[in-house]
Design a protein around this motif. Structure first.
Motif, PDB file in Angstrom:
ATOM      1  N   UNK A  46       0.693  -1.180  -0.239  1.00  0.00           N
ATOM      2  CA  UNK A  46      -0.065   0.142   0.034  1.00  0.00           C
ATOM      3  C   UNK A  46       0.785   1.381   0.084  1.00  0.00           C
ATOM      4  N   UNK A  47       1.958   1.105  -0.340  1.00  0.00           N
ATOM      5  CA  UNK A  47       3.126   2.448  -0.204  1.00  0.00           C
ATOM      6  C   UNK A  47       2.440   3.577  -1.186  1.00  0.00           C
ATOM      7  N   UNK A  48       2.480   4.567  -0.590  1.00  0.00           N
ATOM      8  CA  UNK A  48       2.190   5.919  -1.353  1.00  0.00           C
ATOM      9  C   UNK A  48       0.574   5.830  -1.638  1.00  0.00           C
ATOM     10  N   UNK A  49      -0.221   5.002  -1.184  1.00  0.00           N
ATOM     11  CA  UNK A  49      -1.624   4.765  -1.353  1.00  0.00           C
ATOM     12  C   UNK A  49      -2.436   5.496  -0.532  1.00  0.00           C
ATOM     13  N   UNK A  50      -3.805   5.461  -0.648  1.00  0.00           N
ATOM     14  CA  UNK A  50      -4.746   6.631   0.309  1.00  0.00           C
ATOM     15  C   UNK A  50      -4.901   5.863   1.408  1.00  0.00           C
ATOM     16  N   UNK A  51      -4.602   4.512   1.710  1.00  0.00           N
ATOM     17  CA  UNK A  51      -4.829   3.868   2.910  1.00  0.00           C
ATOM     18  C   UNK A  51      -3.595   3.158   3.743  1.00  0.00           C
ATOM     19  N   UNK A  52      -3.017   4.057   4.370  1.00  0.00           N
ATOM     20  CA  UNK A  52      -1.602   3.762   5.249  1.00  0.00           C
ATOM     21  C   UNK A  52      -2.275   2.734   6.023  1.00  0.00           C
ATOM     22  N   UNK A  53      -1.222   1.701   6.628  1.00  0.00           N
ATOM     23  CA  UNK A  53      -1.691   0.786   7.767  1.00  0.00           C
ATOM     24  C   UNK A  53      -1.942   1.569   8.894  1.00  0.00           C
ATOM     25  N   UNK A  54      -1.316   2.593   9.104  1.00  0.00           N
ATOM     26  CA  UNK A  54      -1.598   3.419  10.301  1.00  0.00           C
ATOM     27  C   UNK A  54      -1.164   5.044   9.915  1.00  0.00           C
ATOM     28  N   UNK A  55      -1.854   5.814  10.478  1.00  0.00           N
ATOM     29  CA  UNK A  55      -1.519   7.369  10.445  1.00  0.00           C
ATOM     30  C   UNK A  55      -1.825   8.229  11.784  1.00  0.00           C
ATOM     31  N   UNK A  56      -0.619   8.848  12.320  1.00  0.00           N
ATOM     32  CA  UNK A  56      -0.520   9.582  13.307  1.00  0.00           C
ATOM     33  C   UNK A  56      -0.425  11.006  13.190  1.00  0.00           C
ATOM     34  N   UNK A  57      -0.980  11.929  14.067  1.00  0.00           N
ATOM     35  CA  UNK A  57      -0.865  13.305  13.829  1.00  0.00           C
ATOM     36  C   UNK A  57      -0.102  13.737  15.036  1.00  0.00           C
ATOM     37  N   UNK A  58       0.913  14.653  14.783  1.00  0.00           N
ATOM     38  CA  UNK A  58       1.637  15.218  15.984  1.00  0.00           C
ATOM     39  C   UNK A  58       1.772  16.585  15.824  1.00  0.00           C
ATOM     40  N   UNK A  59       1.668  17.213  17.004  1.00  0.00           N
ATOM     41  CA  UNK A  59       1.863  18.832  16.980  1.00  0.00           C
ATOM     42  C   UNK A  59       3.303  19.136  16.907  1.00  0.00           C
ATOM     43  N   UNK A  60       3.599  20.175  16.584  1.00  0.00           N
ATOM     44  CA  UNK A  60       4.916  20.725  16.316  1.00  0.00           C
ATOM     45  C   UNK A  60       5.317  21.692  17.373  1.00  0.00           C
ATOM     46  N   UNK A  61       6.481  21.233  18.166  1.00  0.00           N
ATOM     47  CA  UNK A  61       7.101  22.309  19.224  1.00  0.00           C
ATOM     48  C   UNK A  61       8.492  22.587  18.883  1.00  0.00           C
ATOM     49  N   UNK A  62       8.961  23.724  18.884  1.00  0.00           N
ATOM     50  CA  UNK A  62      10.606  23.924  18.692  1.00  0.00           C
ATOM     51  C   UNK A  62      11.057  23.454  17.434  1.00  0.00           C
ATOM     52  N   UNK A  63      10.349  23.078  16.345  1.00  0.00           N
ATOM     53  CA  UNK A  63      10.663  22.507  15.081  1.00  0.00           C
ATOM     54  C   UNK A  63      10.971  20.997  15.255  1.00  0.00           C
ATOM     55  N   UNK A  64      10.343  20.446  16.133  1.00  0.00           N
ATOM     56  CA  UNK A  64      10.257  18.985  16.576  1.00  0.00           C
ATOM     57  C   UNK A  64       8.618  18.435  16.554  1.00  0.00           C
ATOM     58  N   UNK A  65       8.582  17.027  15.757  1.00  0.00           N
ATOM     59  CA  UNK A  65       7.102  16.435  16.060  1.00  0.00           C
ATOM     60  C   UNK A  65       7.654  15.064  16.117  1.00  0.00           C
TER      61      UNK A  65
END
Length: 135
Positions: A46-65
């Motif tokens: 599924x690489x580059x497809x619309x349905x990854x195995x899992x997807x996580x969102x992260x906030x950015x703090x001091x240029x780091x996520x």
């Protein structure tokens, strides 16, 4: 008999835990604090497809996520990280088709054109793994 069943259950549950690992992924060069970073985990199919195995969102703090994928089975995986500046959940492109948002892939190999599985693939075994992705 109850003790034997309990021991068998305990052995099987410990055995299954030993067959999984956590994957920690970090991007430390995010430009700006606007938006979020989306970390998407793929396999070859599924690489580059619309349905990854899992997807996580992260906030950015001091240029780091950073994000952690939990309890992964041993196998071959790839990660794409996207700085979703406008938080619309997808990569934005110019009229010419060029990406307007920063992204990176596992192994930090970017070539002209979209990322390739062979460049992004890595192995998860039965121990935890850490990846650092650059934009």
């Amino acid at each position: 008999m109850k003790n034997l069943i309990y021991l068998a259950f305990l052995f099987l549950s410990l055995g299954s835990q030993a067959q999984s690992a956590d994957l920690s992924v970090e991007v430390s060069n995010v430009s700006g604090t606007k938006g979020i970073v989306i970390f998407s985990l793929f396999n070859k199919k599924n690489f580059m497809g619309p349905s990854p195995l899992s997807s996580l969102r992260a906030k950015i703090k001091d240029g780091l996520a950073s994000a952690s994928f939990k309890d992964l089975k041993p196998g071959e995986y790839g990660v794409i990280a996207l700085h979703d500046k406008n938080e619309n959940g997808k990569m934005d492109y110019s009229v010419q088709g060029m990406p307007l948002e920063d992204y990176g892939v596992s192994n930090n190999t970017l070539t002209f054109g979209p990322p390739q599985w062979e460049d992004a693939a890595f192995i998860i075994e039965s121990k935890d793994k850490e990846l650092k992705i650059r934009f």
